[in-house]
Design an enzyme around this catalytic site. Structure first.
Site, PDB file in Angstrom:
ATOM      1  N   ASP A 175       0.860  -1.183   0.000  1.00 36.64           N
ATOM      2  CA  ASP A 175       0.000   0.000   0.000  1.00 36.64           C
ATOM      3  C   ASP A 175       0.905   1.245   0.000  1.00 36.64           C
ATOM      4  O   ASP A 175       1.952   1.257   0.644  1.00 36.64           O
ATOM      5  CB  ASP A 175      -0.894  -0.012   1.241  1.00 36.64           C
ATOM      6  CG  ASP A 175      -1.876   1.138   1.238  1.00 36.64           C
ATOM      7  OD1 ASP A 175      -2.937   0.999   0.592  1.00 36.64           O
ATOM      8  OD2 ASP A 175      -1.595   2.171   1.879  1.00 36.64           O
ATOM      9  N   ASN A 210      -2.926  13.155  -3.153  1.00 37.25           N
ATOM     10  CA  ASN A 210      -4.132  13.668  -3.806  1.00 37.25           C
ATOM     11  C   ASN A 210      -4.494  15.063  -3.305  1.00 37.25           C
ATOM     12  O   ASN A 210      -4.921  15.930  -4.082  1.00 37.25           O
ATOM     13  CB  ASN A 210      -5.306  12.712  -3.564  1.00 37.25           C
ATOM     14  CG  ASN A 210      -5.179  11.416  -4.345  1.00 37.25           C
ATOM     15  OD1 ASN A 210      -4.662  11.419  -5.460  1.00 37.25           O
ATOM     16  ND2 ASN A 210      -5.626  10.321  -3.764  1.00 37.25           N
ATOM     17  N   HIS A 219      -6.294  14.704  -7.708  1.00 37.30           N
ATOM     18  CA  HIS A 219      -6.529  13.288  -8.009  1.00 37.30           C
ATOM     19  C   HIS A 219      -5.870  12.848  -9.312  1.00 37.30           C
ATOM     20  O   HIS A 219      -5.499  11.685  -9.461  1.00 37.30           O
ATOM     21  CB  HIS A 219      -8.038  13.008  -8.068  1.00 37.30           C
ATOM     22  CG  HIS A 219      -8.683  13.013  -6.717  1.00 37.30           C
ATOM     23  ND1 HIS A 219      -8.595  11.942  -5.862  1.00 37.30           N
ATOM     24  CD2 HIS A 219      -9.407  13.962  -6.072  1.00 37.30           C
ATOM     25  CE1 HIS A 219      -9.239  12.223  -4.740  1.00 37.30           C
ATOM     26  NE2 HIS A 219      -9.743  13.450  -4.841  1.00 37.30           N
ATOM     27  N   ASP A 252      -3.412   9.507 -10.051  1.00 33.43           N
ATOM     28  CA  ASP A 252      -3.476   8.553 -11.165  1.00 33.43           C
ATOM     29  C   ASP A 252      -2.126   8.446 -11.870  1.00 33.43           C
ATOM     30  O   ASP A 252      -1.706   7.359 -12.277  1.00 33.43           O
ATOM     31  CB  ASP A 252      -4.549   8.986 -12.173  1.00 33.43           C
ATOM     32  CG  ASP A 252      -5.954   8.815 -11.623  1.00 33.43           C
ATOM     33  OD1 ASP A 252      -6.108   8.123 -10.602  1.00 33.43           O
ATOM     34  OD2 ASP A 252      -6.901   9.367 -12.231  1.00 33.43           O
ATOM     35  N   GLU A 292      -5.042   2.237  -3.887  1.00 38.29           N
ATOM     36  CA  GLU A 292      -3.585   2.314  -3.963  1.00 38.29           C
ATOM     37  C   GLU A 292      -2.915   1.046  -3.435  1.00 38.29           C
ATOM     38  O   GLU A 292      -1.739   1.042  -3.083  1.00 38.29           O
ATOM     39  CB  GLU A 292      -3.078   3.525  -3.178  1.00 38.29           C
ATOM     40  CG  GLU A 292      -3.341   3.502  -1.683  1.00 38.29           C
ATOM     41  CD  GLU A 292      -4.681   4.125  -1.289  1.00 38.29           C
ATOM     42  OE1 GLU A 292      -4.832   4.502  -0.114  1.00 38.29           O
ATOM     43  OE2 GLU A 292      -5.568   4.219  -2.153  1.00 38.29           O
TER      44      GLU A 292
END
Length: 331
Positions: free
Chosen positions: A198, A206, A211, A215, A241
């Site tokens: 993770d 973010n 955001h 990505d 994630e």
């Protein structure tokens, strides 16, 4: 149909025509039987085309019943194109029509056992070529449609098995691969390992960059993951994630070393976000996949150790081995 017509010719004492039809019938059934038993289509397709072409040439030569035999030659183009494909089929048709023209026109029909008018022979050839052209157009369109369907099918299959953002295996595809590996190790009594990782403080990425930046990082991270694992290893986007690795033929020691290697390399990488760049760290939980434990339990163990790694301060690898070492050290 060939058998019925052969039987009918036999009843009417036309033994040569009956023999030709029944011999062709045997060839057709032989091709079907060969295909069913061997699943090889090339040899029976060639045999059927040769038998069919020979029968049609004989019908032109003999005239069949009341000189109607040549009317059957129109079945050659669709069958030849379907069985042989566009190029091979056209070649077979060319050979057939060349022999047919030779039979009908050589020395005013000297090679024929019957007679046809010149007008009939010309119209037969023109109409045969027309049917060939239409059959070719149909087969060409059919091939295009099949290719389009195949491409769409492959595209949808890829979409069903891969994460749209990262291109990695998705959760569903990873579960299928884990089940296959689980069945393999149940037979071989070996082990495989799972790494569940993770991104630490991903929410801050973010919040700080948006955001879209998240990505971008996920996409770049996926590329790095693919370059860091062995060819037989599988990397999947497990959700958000989180990423799950499947390491076949790995024990806990080698899996933990691989996880540590991934963690260290990722921590040193600068991830570019437009004109800015940032670093990220990973927390990784490691568990074994063995026949003594279910798949669900193995994934649950990896998740448990991932949670433990986050509890212990993040940016680290945690497994049953590291937990045991920490306990011994503490004691």
């Amino acid at each position: 149909m060939t058998a019925i017509m052969g039987g009918n010719a036999l009843i009417h004492d036309n033994y040569l025509l009956a023999s030709s039809l029944l011999l062709a019938c045997i060839c057709f059934y032989g091709g079907h039987f060969y295909l069913k038993t061997t699943q090889h289509h090339k040899e029976p397709a060639t045999g059927v085309l040769i038998a069919l072409s020979s029968l049609m040439l004989y019908l032109i030569y003999s005239g069949g019943v009341d000189n109607t035999g040549p009317l059957w030659i129109y079945i050659i183009p669709p069958v030849a194109l379907f069985l042989g494909g566009l190029s091979v089929g056209l070649f077979n048709i060319f050979v057939f029509i060349s022999l047919a023209i030779l039979l009908m026109f050589y020395d005013n029909g000297a090679l024929l056992a019957t007679e046809y008018s010149v007008s009939f022979k010309l119209r037969l050839i023109y109409s045969f070529l027309t049917v060939t052209f239409l059959s070719y157009c149909y087969e060409y369109s059919r091939k295009l449609s099949l290719n389009n369907i195949k491409e769409l099918s492959e595209k949808f299959e890829k979409m069903a098995k891969h994460d749209a953002l990262t291109g990695l295996s998705n959760r569903r595809d990873m579960m299928d691969k884990i089940q296959i590996e689980y069945a393999r190790i149940s037979r071989s009594h070996n082990t495989a390992c799972l790494l569940l990782c993770d991104i630490d403080h991903f929410k801050q990425v973010n919040d700080n960059y948006g955001h879209e930046a998240g990505d971008i990082i996920l996409t770049q991270l996926s590329t790095h993951f693919k370059n860091m694992v062995r060819q037989q290893d599988v990397v999947s986007r497990w959700g958000g994630e989180e990423f799950l690795f499947l390491l076949p033929d790995a024990n806990l020691n080698s899996a933990e070393a691989a996880a540590e290697n991934i963690r260290e390399k990722i921590a040193d990488i600068q991830f570019k976000i437009g004109k800015s760049s940032t670093k990220i760290t990973l927390s990784i939980g490691v568990s074994t996949l063995s026949e003594n434990r279910s798949i669900t339990d193995s994934i649950g163990k990896a998740d448990k150790f991932l949670y433990k790694a986050k509890q212990n301060g993040r940016n680290q690898v945690c497994s049953s081995k590291s937990v045991a070492l920490n306990k011994n050290t503490t004691n």
